[in-house]
Design an enzyme around this catalytic site. Structure first.
Site, PDB file in Angstrom:
ATOM      1  N   CYS A  17       0.843  -1.205   0.000  1.00  0.00           N
ATOM      2  CA  CYS A  17       0.000   0.000   0.000  1.00  0.00           C
ATOM      3  C   CYS A  17       0.876   1.253   0.000  1.00  0.00           C
ATOM      4  O   CYS A  17       0.606   2.218  -0.731  1.00  0.00           O
ATOM      5  CB  CYS A  17      -0.916   0.013   1.223  1.00  0.00           C
ATOM      6  SG  CYS A  17      -2.026  -1.404   1.329  1.00  0.00           S
ATOM      7  N   ASP A  23      43.265   9.382  -0.350  1.00  0.00           N
ATOM      8  CA  ASP A  23      44.175  10.438   0.063  1.00  0.00           C
ATOM      9  C   ASP A  23      45.248   9.760   0.927  1.00  0.00           C
ATOM     10  O   ASP A  23      45.011   8.670   1.453  1.00  0.00           O
ATOM     11  CB  ASP A  23      43.391  11.476   0.873  1.00  0.00           C
ATOM     12  CG  ASP A  23      44.286  12.484   1.546  1.00  0.00           C
ATOM     13  OD1 ASP A  23      45.109  13.082   0.852  1.00  0.00           O
ATOM     14  OD2 ASP A  23      44.159  12.649   2.772  1.00  0.00           O
ATOM     15  N   ASP A  25      40.086  12.021   4.659  1.00  0.00           N
ATOM     16  CA  ASP A  25      39.995  12.237   6.102  1.00  0.00           C
ATOM     17  C   ASP A  25      39.150  13.451   6.452  1.00  0.00           C
ATOM     18  O   ASP A  25      39.396  14.117   7.454  1.00  0.00           O
ATOM     19  CB  ASP A  25      41.388  12.349   6.727  1.00  0.00           C
ATOM     20  CG  ASP A  25      42.166  13.533   6.170  1.00  0.00           C
ATOM     21  OD1 ASP A  25      41.955  13.895   5.008  1.00  0.00           O
ATOM     22  OD2 ASP A  25      42.989  14.093   6.916  1.00  0.00           O
TER      23      ASP A  25
END
Length: 718
Positions: A16, A417, A607
């Protein structure tokens, strides 16, 4: 565009809610609409003008007759779902009344069900009809409403009403009542099971305190956590959970942050340092100054991110939606074929119309209809992904949607990184070379000189050697800008510095490999050696890279660091590709090319704040060490609450566990349904219709609990 969240309740089932969501997405004022049936939440992005709640109800009413309530979404300190509400109690009363009438009639009057001339047959039929209407009136109302308005014609309500009315038509009155009764009871158990499952998940990740101790001068006052204000002074006792984020006001303490970061090693906290809500105090009662409200605390943000995550649906969710859309009409057509063609062929072969044959195949077709209801899949698959996301939250990993869990499974290239992600950002000694001097004296002179230096390299050397020597013997100390320092110590004249200092002082030395940070020592004009320093690899960086490579995932480093240092780290870790000396825009350009050249998802691990552009650009952006960082939480798709690279591995394992659990739910449901469907087609077996209903509703409940058991899965990263 404007994004608005609502609390929405009243849907009978997940199908529904799905129908309502589909319809809202066709409205001209709505860009996207998402309804989270499990968490009773609706999120709408409007194109321009925001619709009123009454307008939304009116639109939903066009496709669903459920009595829907919609309210603006507000922060809740208690995210637990209420198990027994008024509607459920009313339904239980209806079910009991219907069942009592059915049982009494069956054992007293059912023997007259073929004796139409006996008045007791009509009493029996009347009682059966009353029993049926008590439990089925809402189904019947929705069925006729759908037919009149030509919508949702092939939903589960249609299946159950046709099956029950068909059972009455062939004289199987108890079967007709049981179809609806067991279907409704099944929905009730689904409702209770979903709410219980949500509470199990919430309880597993909601480690927030419920009360706090406010310090008012010399008095202590207990107050509700919702009433804490920024700047309030709070007392926290040993074993208590910090109710909000705050700064330590007095002596050092030790806290367990495993509820937030997943890091089980306790953290030492000094005066003035921040402590995050959800952490547990291990030793000494302390005071903190609140730096957040309860609503904005770290734990509340994490909990709400997990609760909200089910808005973003997985591929499996999308597959289930498409499956449910085409599955039911096909089943209905098959039921018609079963009810008509076999008895027609048998009648043609025998040359005579036999009602008993038609009755038998109509019954088989009705049983087939009952079995086909797809609710077990429609509920269990999204719940599997919700539970997987909660499992991540429990381990300090916030995954912002089932779609990201899917994408994590599809990652074939992971970009990193370097500084702060794979390395600590702190120096460690790579090489230590002494000549013309004992090693002990070599270290002593370096430690003494650098202990008085204000340069970061000096601080690093001081911390590395940590000799705790008396510095009062140092005289004539002089820092030489950009080159190093000089001083006198124990009747020795000492230089400590880089190549420029030795060139200036005309000290002969052998030049070392460029890239590492080199610190030379000269004692009384005699060259005495050097140490080389570089960024320190995090403990689990190599383990993480090894895991990725073993699974065929390409690893890449994009760094602004110098070539030699970055390549050294990459070689130690075993990274596949390295790009160094990159400016911020260069990083973006390289990442765009990697994404363009890849046939699969590309992940980026950074980070936090300075890596936000790359985190946003990637298919899955991981923010590492993001506890307390609003920017990381906002931009990343996956938030790793501590600095440990192994959390990347954990997130990938959780993604795999979740996908396997969702696929298992789909397979189990389809296998059982097809098996029972095949059995129902065999006339000699004559599978009772109520067994089919029980198999459907019972299967849904079992799969709900199977999905939520994922919350206890052990994430092994060994």
């Amino acid at each position: 565009m404007e994004k608005v969240s609502y609390e929405i309740k009243g849907f009978d089932c997940a199908s529904c809610a799905l129908n309502a969501e589909k319809h809202l997405n066709t409205c001209k004022d709505i860009e996207t609409a998402q309804i989270d049936f499990i968490n009773s939440k609706m999120v709408i992005i409007y194109k321009d003008k925001q619709m009123s709640i009454e307008q939304l109800k009116k639109e939903i009413k066009k496709v669903e007759e459920d009595e829907i309530t919609i309210e603006p979404y507000k922060f809740k300190s208690n995210q637990r779902a209420k198990i027994f509400d008024k509607e459920l109690i009313i339904f239980i009363i209806r079910a009991i009344v219907s069942a009592v009438i059915l049982i009494v009639t069956f054992f007293t009057l059912n023997k007259f069900r073929t004796n139409y001339a006996d008045y007791r047959f009509w009493i029996m039929l009347s009682l059966y009809i009353i029993s049926y209407l008590v439990i089925a009136y809402d189904y019947i109302f929705k069925f006729f409403t759908n037919i009149i308005r030509m919508r949702n014609i092939f939903d589960e309500i249609t299946l159950m009403v046709i099956a029950s009315v068909g059972a009455f038509a062939i004289g199987e009155y108890p079967e007709g009542i049981l179809v609806i009764l067991l279907s409704q009871v099944g929905e009730m158990f689904e409702h209770v099971s979903v709410n219980k499952s949500k509470n199990i998940i919430v309880d597993a990740i909601d480690m927030r305190a419920k009360t706090a101790t406010l310090v008012k001068g010399d008095k202590l006052e207990t107050l509700n956590v919702e009433d804490i204000k920024i700047g309030d002074e709070l007392l926290v006792k040993v074993g208590e959970v910090f109710p909000v984020d705050g700064y330590l006001l007095d002596h050092d303490c030790v806290v367990d942050e495993s509820n937030i970061t997943g890091e089980f090693a306790p953290r030492n906290v000094s005066e003035g340092q921040q402590i995050y809500s959800g952490s547990t105090l291990k030793v000494n009662a302390i005071k903190i100054k609140a730096s957040s409200t309860y609503e904005d605390s770290t734990t509340s943000k994490i909990l709400n991110l997990v609760i909200d995550s089910s808005q973003k649906k997985s591929k499996a969710d999308a597959l289930v939606s498409k499956f449910a859309k085409i599955y039911t009409p096909i089943v209905c057509l098959l039921a018609i074929v079963i009810a008509v063609f076999p008895p027609l062929i048998i009648s043609f072969i025998n040359g005579v119309f036999t009602w008993a044959v038609w009755e038998e195949y109509i019954y088989i077709a009705l049983t087939f209809l009952v079995i086909s209801c797809p609710c077990s899949i429609v509920i269990s698959v999204p719940l599997s992904f919700f539970t997987g996301i909660a499992l991540g939250g429990k381990r300090g990993i916030v995954i912002k949607g089932g779609n990201y869990l899917d994408k994590i499974n599809d990652i074939k290239t992971m970009v990193f990184d370097k500084t702060g992600t794979l390395t600590t950002g702190k120096f460690s000694i790579v090489d230590e070379h002494n000549e013309n001097i004992e090693l002990e004296k070599f270290r002593e002179y370096l430690y003494v000189g650098e202990s008085l230096s204000t340069h970061p390299i000096g601080e690093a050397i001081k911390n590395i050697y940590n000799l705790n020597l008396n510095l009062q013997n140092v005289t004539n100390f002089n820092e030489i800008s950009g080159k190093g320092l000089s001083f006198d110590y124990k009747n020795k004249h000492i230089f400590i510095g880089n190549d420029k200092l030795l060139d200036k002082e005309n000290i002969p030395y052998k030049k070392q490999k460029i890239g590492l940070t080199i610190v030379h020592l000269v004692v009384d004009g005699v060259y005495s050696g050097y140490i080389s320093l570089d960024d320190t690899l995090k403990t689990n960086s190599k383990k993480m890279i090894s895991y990725l490579k073993n699974r065929g995932i390409k690893t890449v480093i994009l760094s602004g660091g110098n070539k030699e240092s970055v390549e050294r780290s990459a070689n130690l870790l075993g990274v596949d590709e390295v790009y160094s000396n990159l400016l911020p825009q260069d990083k973006i350009d390289h990442l765009e090319k990697i994404i363009k050249d890849s046939d699969h998802a590309v992940g980026y691990v950074g980070d936090g704040i300075n890596d936000s552009p790359s985190i946003i650009l990637s298919d899955v952006g991981f923010a590492m060490g993001a506890a307390g960082s609003d920017s990381s939480v906002e931009n990343a798709d996956v938030v790793l609450m501590n600095d440990d690279p192994i959390k990347v591995v954990e997130s990938m394992k959780i993604a795999k566990y979740t996908r396997n659990r969702a696929l298992a739910c789909i397979f189990i449901s389809i296998f059982i349904k097809i098996t029972i469907m095949i059995l129902s087609l065999i006339p000699s077996i004559t599978l009772p219709m109520w067994v089919a209903v029980f198999a459907d509703s019972g299967l849904a409940v079992l799969l709900i609990f199977y999905a939520v058991l994922l919350i206890n899965k052990k994430v092994d990263v060994s």
